[in-house]
Scaffold this active site. Structure first.
Site, short mmCIF file in Angstrom:
data_model
loop_
_atom_site.label_atom_id
_atom_site.label_comp_id
_atom_site.label_asym_id
_atom_site.label_seq_id
_atom_site.Cartn_x
_atom_site.Cartn_y
_atom_site.Cartn_z
CB ALA A 22 -10.29 -25.25 2.10
CG ASP A 127 5.42 -12.09 -6.66
OD1 ASP A 127 4.50 -11.27 -7.27
OD2 ASP A 127 5.83 -11.85 -5.70
NE ARG A 171 8.76 -10.56 -3.26
CZ ARG A 171 8.77 -9.68 -2.48
NH1 ARG A 171 10.21 -9.28 -2.24
NH2 ARG A 171 7.90 -9.29 -1.68
N GLY A 185 -1.71 -10.23 -24.75
CA GLY A 185 -1.71 -8.86 -24.12
C GLY A 185 -0.63 -8.13 -24.59
NE ARG A 243 0.41 9.81 -22.83
CZ ARG A 243 1.33 10.88 -24.01
NH1 ARG A 243 2.62 10.57 -24.17
NH2 ARG A 243 0.79 11.96 -24.33
O1 F6P Z 1 4.96 -10.64 -3.37
C1 F6P Z 1 3.85 -10.05 -3.91
C2 F6P Z 1 4.44 -8.63 -4.32
O2 F6P Z 1 2.95 -7.89 -4.82
C3 F6P Z 1 5.48 -8.62 -5.44
O3 F6P Z 1 4.93 -8.89 -6.63
C4 F6P Z 1 5.98 -7.27 -4.98
O4 F6P Z 1 7.10 -6.92 -5.52
C5 F6P Z 1 5.66 -7.10 -3.69
O5 F6P Z 1 4.80 -7.85 -3.12
C6 F6P Z 1 5.42 -5.90 -3.08
O6 F6P Z 1 5.74 -5.81 -1.84
P1 F6P Z 1 4.99 -4.66 -0.82
O7 F6P Z 1 3.63 -5.09 -0.51
O8 F6P Z 1 5.69 -4.91 0.50
O9 F6P Z 1 5.13 -3.39 -1.29
#
Ligand code: F6P
Length: 317
Positions: A22, A127, A171, A185, A243
């Site tokens: 875009a 996130d 995160r 869910g 699990r």
């Molecule tokens: O910010 C996106 C994310 O996938 C988070 O959810 C996760 O904590 C982090 O990145 C993982 O980071 P990396 O790709 O550096 O392992």
């Protein structure tokens, strides 16, 4: 001719390509040349660039990941690294920049803005942890992926009367877990915003078992617990079979949802329009389905009010 640079930074998010597409389209429309900067700020420091025409990006709106590649650059956090980046921008005569990424990427963008580069940010992170915008690009797709995975796990849990702990990404933000649970869910949810202790998780689980529900999903945000310890605790306390599934990077890939593609399209065009209006040091966002833009310095301080969603959750679970 004025030249616009575009980069993606931090974790990739589905819809980043649609935003690039875009922005390139809008820039070409207004007579701007576009330079794609590869591998985020790392590539900017190293001068890893390629010219982008609309034909180069036209077919990528439906593809996950980012065709520009991305990185988390520690070097760019340092003054010396940023000086290198500024030299690249000067050499390539790029005076306007679009940065697609999350909070860390915006901090870098703010630094470039303070150094005199005209910069606009576009929120691209699964996130959804940027409170100034209702949605960041990628979050909706991730949510749909998580829900699909949860549905599959539920099939086997219900067949075996099992309990599963599912760890989702986010995160330090609980939105992926929260919205997954709101969408039906799971039975128990624990997020950084409303963290449950082991004993509380067991007591909620016990209530459900007593009520006759023998397959249960516990959705937790990453980085909160030692999952083996949590699993063992529940098994020993309640004598049920548990699990654990960590969804991991499955959540980050995949074709963007319709929602993310439209959001990315709107934000990509808006970012270029803002640059043409002379705006800088701000990021595009969306509030109540309207595009907004806000200064990076105000974004960092903002915290989200998720009271309504958590109240709803208390009723739904
Ligand atoms: O910010 C996106 C994310 O996938 C988070 O959810 C996760 O904590 C982090 O990145 C993982 O980071 P990396 O790709 O550096 O392992």
């Amino acid at each position: 001719m004025s030249r616009l640079g575009i980069l993606t930074s931090g974790g990739d998010a589905p819809g980043m390509n649609a935003a690039i597409r875009a922005a390139v389209k809008a820039a070409n429309h207004h007579g701007l040349d576009v330079t794609g900067i590869q591998r985020g700020y790392q590539g900017l420091m190293e001068g890893d660039v390629r010219q982008l025409q609309f034909a180069d990006v036209a077919d990528f709106a439906d593809k996950g990941g980012t065709i520009l590649k991305t990185s988390r650059s520690l070097e760019f956090m340092e003054e010396a690294g940023r000086s290198k980046a500024l030299r690249t921008l000067e050499r390539l005569e790029i005076n306007r920049l679009v940065v697609i990424g999350g909070e860390g990427s915006f901090k870098g963008a703010e630094k470039l803005h303070e150094s005199g580069i005209q910069v606009i940010g576009i929120p691209g992170t699964i996130d959804n942890d940027l409170a100034y915008t209702d949605y960041s690009i990628g979050f909706d797709t991730t949510l749909n992926t998580v829900l699909e995975c949860i549905g599959r796990i539920k099939d086997t849990d219900s067949s075996h009367d099992k309990t599963t702990i599912i760890e989702v990404m986010g995160r330090y933000c609980g939105d992926v877990a929260l919205y997954s649970a709101l969408a039906g869910g799971g039975e128990i949810i624990s997020t950084p915003e409303q963290k449950l202790g082991f004993a509380e998780i067991c007591s909620q689980l016990q209530e459900r078992i007593v009520a006759g529900k023998h397959d249960n999903l516990i959705i937790v945000t990453e980085r909160m617990y030692s999952l083996p310890e949590l699993q063992q605790y529940i098994e020993e306390e309640l004598h049920v079979s548990v699990r654990t599934t960590v969804l991991g990077f499955i959540q980050r890939g995949g074709n963007p949802s319709a929602f993310d593609r439209v959001l990315a399209g709107r934000m990509g065009v808006k970012a270029v329009e803002l640059l043409l209006e002379g705006v800088s040091g701000q990021a595009v966002g969306m509030k109540e389905n309207k595009l907004i833009h806000k200064a990076f310095r105000d974004i960092h301080a903002e915290t989200a009010d998720k009271q309504e969603q958590y109240q709803l959750l208390a009723t739904l679970l």
